[in-house]
Design a protein around this motif. Structure first.
Motif, mmCIF file in Angstrom:
data_model
loop_
_atom_site.group_PDB
_atom_site.id
_atom_site.type_symbol
_atom_site.label_atom_id
_atom_site.label_comp_id
_atom_site.label_asym_id
_atom_site.label_seq_id
_atom_site.Cartn_x
_atom_site.Cartn_y
_atom_site.Cartn_z
ATOM 1 N N ARG A 1 -19.385 -15.591 -26.436
ATOM 2 C CA ARG A 1 -19.929 -16.516 -25.938
ATOM 3 C C ARG A 1 -19.302 -18.197 -25.856
ATOM 4 N NH1 ARG A 1 -26.056 -18.448 -28.105
ATOM 5 N NH2 ARG A 1 -25.886 -20.554 -27.225
ATOM 6 N N THR A 2 -18.385 -18.176 -26.990
ATOM 7 C CA THR A 2 -17.597 -19.424 -27.340
ATOM 8 C C THR A 2 -16.600 -19.407 -26.284
ATOM 9 O OG1 THR A 2 -18.137 -19.390 -29.516
ATOM 10 C CG2 THR A 2 -16.261 -20.712 -28.971
ATOM 11 N N TYR A 3 -15.815 -18.581 -26.138
ATOM 12 C CA TYR A 3 -14.946 -18.555 -25.111
ATOM 13 C C TYR A 3 -15.247 -18.727 -23.807
ATOM 14 C CZ TYR A 3 -12.734 -16.366 -29.494
ATOM 15 O OH TYR A 3 -12.077 -15.995 -30.477
ATOM 16 N N ARG B 1 -18.190 -19.710 -22.635
ATOM 17 C CA ARG B 1 -18.782 -21.231 -22.369
ATOM 18 C C ARG B 1 -17.718 -22.098 -22.283
ATOM 19 N NH1 ARG B 1 -21.218 -25.625 -24.462
ATOM 20 N NH2 ARG B 1 -23.519 -26.136 -23.883
ATOM 21 N N SER B 2 -16.644 -22.229 -23.296
ATOM 22 C CA SER B 2 -15.690 -23.204 -23.091
ATOM 23 C C SER B 2 -14.849 -23.324 -21.610
ATOM 24 C CB SER B 2 -14.531 -23.008 -24.135
ATOM 25 O OG SER B 2 -15.385 -23.220 -25.426
ATOM 26 N N THR B 3 -14.707 -21.830 -21.297
ATOM 27 C CA THR B 3 -13.946 -21.713 -19.933
ATOM 28 C C THR B 3 -14.753 -22.276 -18.703
ATOM 29 O OG1 THR B 3 -12.700 -19.913 -20.704
ATOM 30 C CG2 THR B 3 -12.742 -20.091 -18.562
ATOM 31 N N ASP C 1 -26.297 -20.443 -21.769
ATOM 32 C CA ASP C 1 -26.566 -20.313 -23.145
ATOM 33 C C ASP C 1 -27.734 -19.299 -23.164
ATOM 34 O OD1 ASP C 1 -24.534 -22.047 -24.011
ATOM 35 O OD2 ASP C 1 -25.909 -23.601 -24.198
ATOM 36 N N ARG D 1 -17.265 -24.580 -18.764
ATOM 37 C CA ARG D 1 -17.310 -26.119 -19.152
ATOM 38 C C ARG D 1 -15.960 -26.577 -18.431
ATOM 39 N NH1 ARG D 1 -18.376 -29.530 -24.637
ATOM 40 N NH2 ARG D 1 -18.254 -31.467 -23.791
ATOM 41 N N ALA D 2 -14.665 -26.081 -18.960
ATOM 42 C CA ALA D 2 -13.662 -26.887 -18.502
ATOM 43 C C ALA D 2 -13.498 -26.575 -16.942
ATOM 44 C CB ALA D 2 -12.336 -26.025 -18.871
ATOM 45 N N TYR E 1 -15.961 -29.214 -15.200
ATOM 46 C CA TYR E 1 -15.476 -30.591 -15.246
ATOM 47 C C TYR E 1 -14.395 -30.770 -14.410
ATOM 48 C CZ TYR E 1 -18.328 -32.344 -18.986
ATOM 49 O OH TYR E 1 -19.409 -33.039 -19.773
ATOM 50 N N LEU F 1 -24.673 -25.206 -17.990
ATOM 51 C CA LEU F 1 -24.468 -24.543 -19.638
ATOM 52 C C LEU F 1 -25.487 -24.177 -20.412
ATOM 53 C CD1 LEU F 1 -21.585 -27.414 -20.374
ATOM 54 C CD2 LEU F 1 -21.320 -24.770 -19.896
#
Length: 267
Positions: free
Chosen positions: A53-55, A57-59, A40, A61-62, A65, A36
């Motif tokens: 960036r937000t979308y 990065r969230s995808t 960034d 990360r999910a 995990y 991550l």
């Protein structure tokens, strides 16, 4: 490799399994954090991907995990084939239900990569004309000259013809004026160039052009071509229409209109 050996098989197995899971979780979370951070840094270097960036990065990360969870389940002996199949079916169902949304997202990524326009550009696209206000993940926002805000799906934009009026910095103003047949050509040209001189926004190179373009039924048409910066286009366009009327009156040039003369001949 056995980490614990107390001579009690059940206890040793439980402790070793717990240690393996904790070690795998620690290493996995550390790896996710490193990935991550690298992500960034990539976003910081790419201004084009900043809006996503937000979308993204969230995808990412999910997904990481989920992979970590599958790895942990596999390490403790859980059969993960059924979980993978379930995730595949769920992913297919979600992709089908969000087909339009995903195509808009893909269109947004294409717009950021190809960059046919940027925020602030005045563009024409698929029958819509206005200034680009924002390029988001699914929609691009336009503001029209009469202050309307229009949200257009990105999938619709990437498949349409896009005309960017600001990309090259300059625009040519094409104007046509009509004058009477009785007005000498040089007089008309002088009157038009006098109007042009009133606008400092008009560039000297290329120089303004005034040519006789057409002989009409009741008037002669003159084509005027001027080069201005994209931001000054409408100022010069409408200003010239007003100024030419004044200079024509000053030089005695009649600005004609279509009409029909009827001559009565007495027998």
């Amino acid at each position: 490799m056995e980490l614990f050996d107390f001579g009690i098989p059940a206890l040793d197995k439980a402790l070793n399994l717990t240690a393996t899971v904790l070690l795998l979780l620690a290493l996995g979370m550390l790896l996710i954090r490193v990935i991550l951070r690298l992500c960034d840094r990539a976003f910081d270097r790419s201004a084009r991907l900043a809006p996503f960036r937000t979308y993204l990065r969230s995808t990412l990360r999910a997904v990481l995990y989920i992979l970590l969870a599958l790895a942990v389940l596999g390490s403790i002996g859980v059969e993960i084939t059924s979980f993978v199949a379930l995730l595949s079916v769920a992913g297919l169902a979600v992709s089908l239900s969000l087909q339009n949304t995903l195509s808009n997202v893909a269109g947004g990524v294409m717009l950021l990569i190809s960059k046919p326009f940027t925020v602030g550009d005045y563009v024409s696209c698929d029958g819509i004309e206005g200034a680009v206000r924002a390029v988001d993940l699914a929609y691009t926002t336009f503001t029209t000259v009469d202050n309307k805000e229009i949200f257009v799906p990105n999938s619709q934009i990437v498949t349409a013809k896009i005309v960017n009026y600001n990309a090259l910095g300059r625009r040519r103003v094409d104007l046509i004026y009509t004058a009477s047949y009785d007005a000498p050509t040089e007089t008309v040209r002088t009157a038009i160039l006098e109007a042009v001189a009133a606008f400092p926004q008009v560039t000297d190179e290329p120089a303004p052009t005034v040519v006789l373009s057409e002989y009409g039924a009741s008037s002669i048409s003159y084509l005027v071509r001027l080069w201005v910066s994209a931001a000054d286009y409408w100022t010069v366009y409408y200003g010239m229409n007003e100024k030419v009327r004044e200079t024509f009156a000053t030089h005695g040039v009649e600005m004609t209109y279509d009409h029909l003369n009827v001559h009565m001949i007495k027998d």
